[in-house]
Design an enzyme around this catalytic site. Structure first.
Site, PDB file in Angstrom:
ATOM      1  N   HIS A 182     -11.325  -2.365  -5.647  1.00 47.59           N
ATOM      2  CA  HIS A 182     -10.802  -1.002  -5.737  1.00 47.59           C
ATOM      3  C   HIS A 182     -11.821   0.048  -5.334  1.00 47.59           C
ATOM      4  O   HIS A 182     -11.467   1.088  -4.800  1.00 47.59           O
ATOM      5  CB  HIS A 182     -10.240  -0.750  -7.129  1.00 47.59           C
ATOM      6  CG  HIS A 182      -8.901  -1.373  -7.273  1.00 47.59           C
ATOM      7  ND1 HIS A 182      -8.719  -2.629  -7.775  1.00 47.59           N
ATOM      8  CD2 HIS A 182      -7.672  -0.944  -6.892  1.00 47.59           C
ATOM      9  CE1 HIS A 182      -7.437  -2.941  -7.717  1.00 47.59           C
ATOM     10  NE2 HIS A 182      -6.779  -1.942  -7.192  1.00 47.59           N
ATOM     11  N   CYS A 490       2.065  -2.173   1.218  1.00 43.53           N
ATOM     12  CA  CYS A 490       1.103  -1.149   0.801  1.00 43.53           C
ATOM     13  C   CYS A 490      -0.287  -1.719   0.530  1.00 43.53           C
ATOM     14  O   CYS A 490      -1.145  -1.027  -0.002  1.00 43.53           O
ATOM     15  CB  CYS A 490       1.619  -0.393  -0.427  1.00 43.53           C
ATOM     16  SG  CYS A 490       1.795  -1.429  -1.893  1.00 43.53           S
TER      17      CYS A 490
HETATM   18  C1  PEP Z   1      -2.050  -4.886  -3.496  1.00 44.28           C
HETATM   19  O1  PEP Z   1      -2.267  -5.746  -4.347  1.00 44.28           O
HETATM   20  O2  PEP Z   1      -1.938  -5.122  -2.283  1.00 44.28           O
HETATM   21  C2  PEP Z   1      -1.889  -3.473  -3.896  1.00 44.28           C
HETATM   22  C3  PEP Z   1      -1.494  -2.565  -3.044  1.00 44.28           C
HETATM   23  O3  PEP Z   1      -2.202  -3.159  -5.176  1.00 44.28           O
HETATM   24  P1  PEP Z   1      -3.695  -3.033  -5.722  1.00 44.28           P
HETATM   25  O4  PEP Z   1      -4.610  -3.155  -4.546  1.00 44.28           O
HETATM   26  O5  PEP Z   1      -3.793  -1.719  -6.405  1.00 44.28           O
HETATM   27  O6  PEP Z   1      -3.805  -4.188  -6.659  1.00 44.28           O
END
Ligand code: PEP
Ligand code: MG
Length: 540
Positions: A182, A490
């Site tokens: 993240h 996403c």
């Molecule tokens: C994903 O897992 O691709 C996503 C968009 O969520 P995060 O990266 O916040 O876990």
């Protein structure tokens, strides 16, 4: 000093040159600055933070705990306790070492006492020691990181990243970390050049450095030649940026004329400041985790409502997909996530945690339903594995909306969709009665490939466009088409120009990405001719 090169992996492209500043690791050591006044000020600030936190804890604690904490407050308020540490700082010790040594000496004195009561107080002293060390290490990183610095650390928590002022440039160099973590995502969305997985000891880094995050190299003490090359690269990067900025405002259309919908991923409404909504067709993912990192506790309904409403209003009628809390995994939230899980990525994270904390979940659903009155808000559930989880969440939303309405509070039953990011959900996509799907390729990849998104050593295996992923994506897209469910992607792959042709080959026509990537993604879309893309192998 000799120029030295360290190879890592690009987590966020770009280049930066500046002084290296070591950011203390999570275990709580803060590197000394070498200046007496800075060290003394750092310790004073840490003492004040620790005191403030303790007083707040007392307000929330039952009798006996409050008494113990009150004892600690009394100790901390007494200047006698910190005098030896300040004296050591005045002689040149770093705040961290001075405080550690002074408190250890004090605790040893208590331990040597004949009186059992005093001996038992040594534990309190060590508790205070650690609380102040933690505050020293990270409670006020903004003050410790000068603007434009190259921040080095083993790894960095997202909240720490956000506490640093990146408005005047700077870069990030992590000895561990991963490109799909993240913090890497935040770096990309803020346009902060970042390299991860440098694989050396932090103590190697001192002086000035150049982050070449296009090539994934950290150059220590760059020579005049390297600096000149840096200036040239900056120039060509700014030309590419200018091209991308122009493209960002144009629609995304492939060479053969197929329109592609481009949505934004954001984690903080501050990212929308100064951003023209015309670059996108809406927001495909609002990560709400950061809202829950408030030092004052969990955000209440009004606070959340205000934030969601602000985002929806920014979008001016475009759809905005807000994801319910996805804490856990590499996004721990003190007081919410479980600290004792042996494998947090496979544990109580995302929607599982929301069910474990229905009070927190219902508050968020209410705030979302209220904000839905002000625009085209959609609610998205993270980490869904089974259809019955979606049904349970829907039942809760269907209770909260009428309850709000009957209390006279305007609310709307927003559409409810799911992240497809657990293989179980992807493989059984046809079993979900969702209003929409959004493929979370970051998590889906790590679970499909059994390669942790935060593990640099297996990063090569965590390829979001490897055959198994493409086959799975194609299947999910086909299910969505057949059932007339909107589907987008996403995960990070959506904004990666190298992945975009293959994603479009799976049938995807909607991609959501960090705002900073929209221009380059649209340029990548414009270069794709869907008529000449290879046919992907179908689901067997
Ligand atoms: C994903 O897992 O691709 C996503 C968009 O969520 P995060 O990266 O916040 O876990
Ligand atoms: Mg995810």
């Amino acid at each position: 000093m000799m120029e030295k090169h360290f190879a890592g992996r690009t987590a966020s492209p770009g280049m930066a040159l500046g002084p290296l500043v070591a950011f203390a690791p999570e275990t709580g050591t803060r590197a000394g600055s070498g200046a007496v006044d800075i060290e003394a000020q750092a310790l004073r600030a840490a003492l004040a933070t620790a005191l403030r936190d303790l007083r707040r804890l007392i307000e929330q604690s039952p009798g006996e705990t409050a008494d113990i904490l009150a004892f600690q407050v009394a100790l901390l308020e007494d200047d006698v306790l910190s005098e030896p540490a300040f004296a050591a700082i005045a002689e040149g010790r770093a705040a961290h070492d001075a405080w550690c040594e002074a408190m250890e000496a004090e605790a040893a004195g208590y331990e040597a006492s004949d009186d059992e009561y005093f001996r038992a107080r040594a534990a309190d002293l060590r508790d205070i020691r650690d609380r102040v060390l933690a505050a020293l290490a990270g409670s006020d990183p903004v003050a410790e990181v000068p603007p434009g610095a190259i921040v080095t650390a083993v790894d960095l928590a997202p909240s720490r990243f956000l506490a640093i002022d990146w408005s005047q440039g700077g870069g990030l160099a992590l000895t561990e970390g991963s490109a799909t973590s993240h913090v890497a995502m935040l770096a990309r969305s803020r346009g902060v050049p970042a390299i991860v997985g440098l694989g050396v000891d932090l103590s190697e880094f001192a002086g000035h450095a150049l982050v070449d995050a296009h090539r994934g190299v950290l150059i220590l003490n760059p020579s005049p030649d390297a600096r000149m090359q840096f200036e040239r690269d900056l120039q060509s990067a700014s030309t590419a940026r200018a091209r991308a900025d122009v493209a960002a405002l144009r629609p995304a259309v492939t060479l053969d004329g197929t329109p592609i919908r481009i949505l934004l991923n954001i984690a903080d409404p501050a990212e929308l400041k100064g951003l023209d909504p015309a670059i996108c067709e809406g927001i495909g993912l609002v990560r709400t985790e950061l809202l829950f990192h408030d030092r004052h506790g969990l955000p209440h309904e009004e606070q959340q409502f205000a934030v969601y409403r602000r985002i929806v209003e920014w979008a001016q009628g475009r759809p905005v997909t807000i994801r319910t809390l996805d804490a856990g995994g590499d996004k721990p939230i003190p007081g919410v996530t479980l600290a004792t899980e042996s494998n947090p990525f496979l544990g109580v994270r995302g929607l599982r945690l929301s069910f474990a904390r229905p009070d927190v979940f219902r508050t968020q659903l209410r705030a979302l339903a209220r904000a839905a009155v002000h625009g085209e808000l959609k609610i998205m559930l993270p980490m869904v594995s089974l259809p019955r989880e979606l049904a349970a969440a829907r039942a809760m939303l269907d209770e909260e909306v009428p309850a709000l309405l009957s209390a006279g509070v305007p609310a709307r039953r927003a559409s409810l969709g799911i992240m497809v990011e657990v293989p179980a959900a992807a493989i059984a996509a046809d079993q979900f009665d969702a209003d929409f799907f959004s493929i979370g390729s970051n998590d889906l990849t790590q679970y499909v490939a059994a390669a942790g998104r935060d593990v640099e050593a297996v990063a090569d295996l965590a390829d979001p466009v490897q055959p198994a992923m493409l086959r799975l994506l194609r299947y999910v897209v086909e299910v969505a088409r057949a059932q007339r469910i909107e589907v987008s992607l996403c995960g990070d792959a959506g904004g990666d120009p190298r992945a975009i042709p293959l994603l479009l080959a799976t049938g995807l026509r909607c991609l959501s990405m960090a705002p900073a990537l929209v221009g380059s993604a649209k340029l990548a879309v414009a270069a794709v001719d869907l008529r000449t893309l290879p046919e992907l192998a179908p689901w067997p």
